[in-house]
Design a protein around this motif. Structure first.
Motif, PDB file in Angstrom:
ATOM      1  N   GLU A 251     -36.256   0.945  90.839  1.00  0.00           N
ATOM      2  CA  GLU A 251     -35.766   1.973  90.746  1.00  0.00           C
ATOM      3  C   GLU A 251     -34.270   3.099  90.241  1.00  0.00           C
ATOM      4  O   GLU A 251     -33.438   2.462  90.950  1.00  0.00           O
ATOM      5  N   THR A 252     -34.381   3.874  89.507  1.00  0.00           N
ATOM      6  CA  THR A 252     -33.175   4.594  88.792  1.00  0.00           C
ATOM      7  C   THR A 252     -33.447   5.927  88.551  1.00  0.00           C
ATOM      8  O   THR A 252     -35.373   6.213  88.371  1.00  0.00           O
TER       9      THR A 252
ATOM     10  N   ASP B  45     -31.690   1.035  92.594  1.00  0.00           N
ATOM     11  CA  ASP B  45     -32.845   0.996  93.641  1.00  0.00           C
ATOM     12  C   ASP B  45     -33.526  -1.159  93.302  1.00  0.00           C
ATOM     13  O   ASP B  45     -34.561  -0.962  93.505  1.00  0.00           O
TER      14      ASP B  45
ATOM     15  N   ASN C  85     -26.327  -3.415  98.735  1.00  0.00           N
ATOM     16  CA  ASN C  85     -26.824  -4.911  98.290  1.00  0.00           C
ATOM     17  C   ASN C  85     -27.200  -5.740 100.189  1.00  0.00           C
ATOM     18  O   ASN C  85     -26.173  -6.730 100.774  1.00  0.00           O
TER      19      ASN C  85
ATOM     20  N   GLN D 262     -29.674   6.759  91.330  1.00  0.00           N
ATOM     21  CA  GLN D 262     -30.126   5.737  91.703  1.00  0.00           C
ATOM     22  C   GLN D 262     -29.795   4.627  91.065  1.00  0.00           C
ATOM     23  O   GLN D 262     -30.282   4.703  89.868  1.00  0.00           O
TER      24      GLN D 262
ATOM     25  N   SER E 298     -29.738  -0.648  97.412  1.00  0.00           N
ATOM     26  CA  SER E 298     -28.956   0.504  97.627  1.00  0.00           C
ATOM     27  C   SER E 298     -27.772   0.460  96.590  1.00  0.00           C
ATOM     28  O   SER E 298     -27.205  -0.038  96.445  1.00  0.00           O
TER      29      SER E 298
ATOM     30  N   ARG F 228     -22.773   0.578  96.871  1.00  0.00           N
ATOM     31  CA  ARG F 228     -23.631  -0.478  96.307  1.00  0.00           C
ATOM     32  C   ARG F 228     -24.235  -0.591  97.586  1.00  0.00           C
ATOM     33  O   ARG F 228     -22.824  -1.197  98.662  1.00  0.00           O
TER      34      ARG F 228
ATOM     35  N   ASN G 291     -37.555  10.562  87.397  1.00  0.00           N
ATOM     36  CA  ASN G 291     -37.168   8.821  87.824  1.00  0.00           C
ATOM     37  C   ASN G 291     -37.728   8.062  87.166  1.00  0.00           C
ATOM     38  O   ASN G 291     -38.463   8.537  86.938  1.00  0.00           O
TER      39      ASN G 291
ATOM     40  N   SER H  24     -38.997   3.942  87.111  1.00  0.00           N
ATOM     41  CA  SER H  24     -39.884   2.948  88.372  1.00  0.00           C
ATOM     42  C   SER H  24     -40.540   1.513  87.261  1.00  0.00           C
ATOM     43  O   SER H  24     -41.283   1.819  86.806  1.00  0.00           O
TER      44      SER H  24
ATOM     45  N   LYS I  42     -32.858  -6.976  99.173  1.00  0.00           N
ATOM     46  CA  LYS I  42     -33.185  -5.282  99.054  1.00  0.00           C
ATOM     47  C   LYS I  42     -31.309  -4.945  98.546  1.00  0.00           C
ATOM     48  O   LYS I  42     -30.773  -4.850  99.661  1.00  0.00           O
TER      49      LYS I  42
END
Length: 670
Positions: A278-279, A255, A198, A253, A220, A196, A285, A287, A218
């Motif tokens: 979002e994962t 994010d 962040n 992911q 990821s 991660r 995907n 969101s 924000k």
């Protein structure tokens, strides 16, 4: 290694850790002779603080609910990476897989992600309008949190049809206590992957007349760093090569983005928030995007009466999903809620008060992109109104709380839930006797694809009993027992593939759980320890087949019967602390593979212990705090199973993760 040997090893580690933390304490006979009414200790400051999830002015030991309060200090000391790390230390809580590697909440041995736990951030509900679920994981700005207040029990009488089993209220520093600027960042690193990255910033200024706060976050991240993940269930069901021999650090992911603005002028307050998450799993995907606005006015009508009218607007695009290769969604819905409420608090006397209110809200869904086999309406509107009241009567023998909520919807009809609680703190002893009915209101998607066009609200009967004793100002023991019986459960079903695919919601007859929870807390000036034990067991005659496993009728899929946590902190110097934590979970059962006919079968998952340590250094330079730590020191990598038989094998756990945190704070001068 067999189960018995593993259990002995884990038990030995826990007993050793606890005995080390307990050494400075006194023997029981000495403790019983001490008076707990000396100068307020750090523990008492927490216990005596009124909590915002309680509608009445009572401390946590007398409020009519089973509470857990996690402070900013505890979050910072533990080095928690996300909400999963925080919830795993709370009795009864766990995190499970839903679909497409989306992580959801389990509570007291039951899957609780669809509308059974209300999650709020600075007063804004994060449950999505389609299913009333909440995706957790690397989503919430955990380093921005001032306090997390958790009701481990029903909250429907006050909070409505999204709080059947519990409430989580997250309060940020910017909204609550900050008068300055904070910049913070977190990095997490596995042996061969970045776990991660962040970062966030908060600014706030407080005064008696006008206050404002603004924060941005924000990040990821990844769901797992497993190198050779194969899902035999997905392969069997879909023949999809995306679920064979995958490096999950490249194909998963998590994010987040969150922007949060608050304004307050005298009695008027306004909050606006944008959140996106979002994962993904190896193939799809997903969101979640939400916009919240909230305007309210606190009107002190008289010394005894306070009214708070409120208007909210929410716009969401939840559960937007589609294949990775073209980034074009297969499913996308715009969901909106217009919400109005008037809340009142009347203090009749020092010993009697009432909280009451009326609510009207409208939910609307525009189904912009759906599968060809979708059978529901492309546009759907739900209208709801509700009335609630809760009275508190204080007596020298007990505080009595009596309340109810009535809510009616234009599609599913009405739901009435009463609540009764007796609580009291008598010198060092406290007790809580609680009974609540709670409900889960059908949401847009529950109604839109209901089997036969009809769906009923869920209804739960919940009994809780808590006994607690504060041996000294620094030491508290609390034990609670609970029984949850839920009927008319709203359960998802599907069949077929591609052009023959069908999905629906229907009511199932009965489910629930029962168990006990134990919390022992001790806080000294230079160290503290928090030991918890949770036991839960499935009730008899559960009718939800997808929750069952073949090995036992006493556990639902994915959940351990026993969980033990130990969170300790030691001040090595006035600025340097070390925080070891231990989490033990007993055997779980999960759907992991398929038989010769392609049907999913359940197997046992070994018990695990998560051992973590975080070193925190405050004021390296004025205002600058840094920390380093290791999560899953023993590299146990416990898998995350799906909380029902839904077509996914467990996600392999993350490997050992090295965490680095930095924060810098500047306070405004008065």
């Amino acid at each position: 290694m067999n189960f018995t040997c593993m259990q002995r090893r884990y038990t030995a580690v826990l007993l050793f850790s606890f005995s080390c933390s307990y050494l400075p304490a006194q023997d029981l006979d000495s403790l019983l002779n001490l008076n707990a009414f000396t100068q307020e200790s750090d523990l008492q400051k927490i216990l005596n603080k009124n909590v915002t999830v309680s509608s009445q002015k009572l401390s946590s030991r007398e409020t009519p609910g089973i509470l857990s309060i996690i402070t900013a200090e505890e979050i910072q000391n533990s080095g928690a990476r996300d909400m999963i790390d925080v919830l795993r230390l709370v009795p009864g809580f766990d995190v499970m897989q839903d679909l497409q590697f989306v992580m959801g909440i389990g509570l007291r041995g039951s899957w609780a992600n669809e509308g059974k736990v209300l999650v709020m951030l600075d007063g804004q509900p994060f449950n999505d309008l389609l299913y009333q679920s909440v995706a957790v994981g690397n989503r919430f700005p955990i380093d921005a949190v001032e306090r997390i207040e958790i009701i481990r029990g029903p909250g429907s009488a006050i909070y409505g049809g999204s709080a059947e089993y519990g409430v989580i209220n997250i309060i940020t520093k910017a909204a609550e206590s900050l008068d300055g600027v904070i910049v913070y960042g977190t990095g997490g690193f596995h042996a061969d992957a970045v776990g991660r990255a962040n970062a966030g910033v908060m600014a706030a200024q407080k005064s008696d007349i006008f206050s404002w706060d603004l924060s941005a976050f924000k990040g990821s991240g990844i769901v797992s760093d497993a190198k050779h993940h194969t899902d035999p269930i997905q392969n069997s069901y879909n023949g999809n090569s995306d679920y064979t021999d995958q490096d999950l650090s490249n194909v998963s992911q998590a994010d987040p983005i969150n922007i949060n603005l608050g304004l307050k002028y005298k009695g008027v307050s306004f909050r606006a928030m944008y959140d996106a998450f979002e994962t993904s799993d190896p193939s799809v995907n997903v969101s979640f995007k939400s916009l919240f606005t909230d305007l309210r006015y606190t009107w002190q009508v008289s010394d005894k009466l306070k009214l708070t009218p409120q208007i909210k607007f929410m716009q969401q695009r939840p559960w937007t999903y589609g294949p990775k290769e073209n980034r074009s969604p297969d499913f996308e819905v715009q969901a909106t809620r217009i919400y109005s409420q008037v809340d009142g608090q009347y203090e009749a006397s020092r010993k009697a008060s009432i909280n009451f209110g009326a609510i009207y809200f409208s939910d609307h869904g525009d189904y912009e992109t759906v599968l060809n086999t979708f059978t529901g309406d492309r546009s759907l509107t739900l209208s709801n109104y509700a009335f609630y009241a809760q009275a508190l009567f204080k007596h020298r023998l007990a505080n009595a709380t009596i309340g109810f909520r009535y809510e009616k919807n234009n599609r599913y009809g009405g739901a009435f839930v009463p609540r009764l609680a007796l609580t009291k703190k008598i010198e060092n002893f406290h007790f809580k006797v609680l009974y609540s009915q709670a409900f889960r209101a059908p949401s847009l998607q529950n109604i839109n694809i209901a089997l036969g066009g009809k769906i009923k609200p869920e209804k739960s009967d919940v009994f809780e009993l808590e006994l607690g004793y504060q041996f000294t100002p620094e030491m508290l023991l609390a034990i609670n027992a609970f029984s949850i019986s839920t009927r008319n459960l709203m359960i998802y079903g599907s069949q077929g593939e591609d052009e023959t695919f069908e999905e629906w919601y229907e009511n199932s007859q009965k489910s629930g759980s029962k168990g006990i929870e134990f919390v022992y807390t001790i806080r000294q000036k230079v160290w503290y320890a928090n030991l918890t034990y949770s036991f839960s067991q499935a009730i008899k005659n559960n009718s939800v087949e997808v929750y069952n496993v073949s090995q036992t009728i006493k556990q639902y899929v994915g959940f351990p019967s026993h969980k033990v946590t130990l969170n300790t902190n030691f001040s090595l110097t006035s600025r340097l602390t070390i925080n070891p934590t231990f989490i033990y979970a007993s055997t779980r059962y999960a759907y992991t593979t398929v038989d010769d006919e392609g049907n999913a079968i359940s197997t046992a998952l070994d018990p695990y212990i998560l051992t973590n340590a975080f070193l925190n250094y405050k004021n390296i330079l004025p205002g600058l705090t840094g920390g380093i730590g290791v999560y899953d020191i023993l590299n146990e990598r416990p898998a995350t199973p799906q909380a029902y038989n839904g077509g996914y094998a467990p996600i392999p756990g993350r490997s050992r993760e090295y965490v680095v945190k930095l924060s810098y704070q500047i306070n405004f001068t008065k």
